[in-house]
Design an enzyme around this catalytic site. Structure first.
Site, PDB file in Angstrom:
ATOM      1  N   ALA A 216       0.833  -1.203   0.000  1.00  0.00           N
ATOM      2  CA  ALA A 216       0.000   0.000   0.000  1.00  0.00           C
ATOM      3  C   ALA A 216       0.863   1.246   0.000  1.00  0.00           C
ATOM      4  O   ALA A 216       2.025   1.223   0.413  1.00  0.00           O
ATOM      5  CB  ALA A 216      -0.918   0.016   1.228  1.00  0.00           C
TER       6      ALA A 216
ATOM      7  N   THR B 119       1.132   4.025   2.170  1.00  0.00           N
ATOM      8  CA  THR B 119       0.669   4.193   3.550  1.00  0.00           C
ATOM      9  C   THR B 119       0.985   5.555   4.156  1.00  0.00           C
ATOM     10  O   THR B 119       0.611   5.804   5.303  1.00  0.00           O
ATOM     11  CB  THR B 119       1.283   3.108   4.458  1.00  0.00           C
TER      12      THR B 119
ATOM     13  N   TYR C 195      -5.843   9.055   1.723  1.00  0.00           N
ATOM     14  CA  TYR C 195      -5.406   7.687   2.018  1.00  0.00           C
ATOM     15  C   TYR C 195      -6.603   6.787   2.321  1.00  0.00           C
ATOM     16  O   TYR C 195      -6.756   5.708   1.744  1.00  0.00           O
ATOM     17  CB  TYR C 195      -4.435   7.692   3.191  1.00  0.00           C
TER      18      TYR C 195
ATOM     19  N   ASP D 141      -8.611   1.311   9.462  1.00  0.00           N
ATOM     20  CA  ASP D 141      -9.651   2.048  10.179  1.00  0.00           C
ATOM     21  C   ASP D 141      -9.870   3.429   9.572  1.00  0.00           C
ATOM     22  O   ASP D 141     -10.896   4.074   9.841  1.00  0.00           O
ATOM     23  CB  ASP D 141      -9.276   2.191  11.664  1.00  0.00           C
TER      24      ASP D 141
ATOM     25  N   TRP E 136      -3.683   1.222  13.608  1.00  0.00           N
ATOM     26  CA  TRP E 136      -2.562   1.678  14.444  1.00  0.00           C
ATOM     27  C   TRP E 136      -1.515   0.575  14.596  1.00  0.00           C
ATOM     28  O   TRP E 136      -1.098   0.231  15.705  1.00  0.00           O
ATOM     29  CB  TRP E 136      -3.075   2.118  15.811  1.00  0.00           C
TER      30      TRP E 136
ATOM     31  N   LYS F 153      -8.037   3.563   0.060  1.00  0.00           N
ATOM     32  CA  LYS F 153      -8.206   2.216   0.618  1.00  0.00           C
ATOM     33  C   LYS F 153      -9.666   1.755   0.522  1.00  0.00           C
ATOM     34  O   LYS F 153      -9.941   0.580   0.262  1.00  0.00           O
ATOM     35  CB  LYS F 153      -7.731   2.183   2.069  1.00  0.00           C
TER      36      LYS F 153
END
Length: 285
Positions: A64, A66, A129, A106, A154, A133
């Protein structure tokens, strides 16, 4: 063991490295790929060509873009990797008869719910981001038959820089630690997540899952607990509001994940295991 050949895409990342090592230790045949050996920017046909020699039964998409703030600066690249790359990889996997597992976040949620998010809750991302996703999730669920969407949050682990490692490094060196008191989430150790991923892909029940350790906490409280459990001073930990950090990307203020389909350990338990790895790494360097 239901499967033999598993391809881990993004195997050089924090989760990818942990997952590759764990699955191999459990007896699976694992084929790790990186951006050099299977790049998400190539075509679907090229991806299929790269995957085919592995005869994959499961493809786990850990790769990804990220960098949350970086995605605001370069949204096209974030979308090309997280949305389009995931889409092409999922289709290539399906064409080879492989189950596709997509690791999500999340950050697909807006953080306005006052209790932990369930897998059935409607996403509403508030940054690029998270949006990229979420698009990857939509394309996976709409166009694939055999898939798992696995949201986590996290993440911390030994193989890459992360908030927990940064806090430990700063505390050891006497540096200042500014941590937001209004970001609340669920810290998750990679060592716990890889077990959850194995259980999910062997369940045979396709769909969307949450896989995170238990224990909602603010970034500020997490920094305090990390240092306390590590026996490090907390004097340099400064409580701030997230607005004071002036970051390019908005973050969800409250994004703990509820995991109704899994028995999950506490993040503190995961941290204790991680701390042993971290300390071993320090003595070895």
């Amino acid at each position: 063991m239901a499967f033999k050949n598993i391809v881990v895409v993004g195997a050089s990342g924090m989760l990818g490295q942990a997952l590759t090592g764990y699955l191999r230790a459990k007896g699976y045949t694992v084929f790790p790929t990186t951006s050099e050996t299977l790049n998400l920017l190539v075509t679907e046909d090229e991806m299929k060509e790269k995957l085919e020699p592995f005869q994959p039964e499961v493809v786990i998409q850990c790769a990804a873009f990220t960098n949350v703030d970086g995605a605001e600066r370069d949204p096209d690249l974030a979308m090309a990797i997280n949305k389009d790359g995931t889409h092409k990889l999922g289709l290539a996997s399906q064409s080879l008869g492989a189950i596709f597992a997509y690791i999500s976040t999340d950050y697909v949620f807006d953080g306005l719910k006052n209790e932990p998010y369930l897998p059935t809750d409607r996403p509403n991302p508030i940054n690029t981001y998270g949006l990229s996703k979420y698009y990857g999730e939509l394309l996976t669920s709409e166009q694939l038959e055999a898939y798992y969407i696995i949201r986590t949050s996290w993440l911390f682990g030994i193989h890459r820089n992360n908030f927990v490692q940064w806090v430990l490094d700063q505390a050891r060196s006497g540096g200042t630690i500014k941590a937001a008191e209004d970001w609340i989430g669920t810290p998750t150790w990679t060592g716990n997540l890889v077990v959850a991923i194995e259980n999910i892909i062997n369940s045979g029940v396709y769909g969307t899952y949450h896989a995170a350790d238990s224990g909602a906490i603010s970034r500020y409280q997490q920094a305090l607990q990390v240092c306390h459990m590590a026996g490090l001073p907390t004097d340099n930990i400064i409580r701030v509001n997230s607005a004071d950090l002036a970051l390019p990307a908005n973050r969800p203020k409250q994004s703990p994940l509820a995991c109704p389909d899994l028995a999950v350990p506490s993040w503190e338990t995961g941290f204790q295991a991680y701390l042993l790895q971290y300390q071993h790494q320090l003595t070895a360097s």
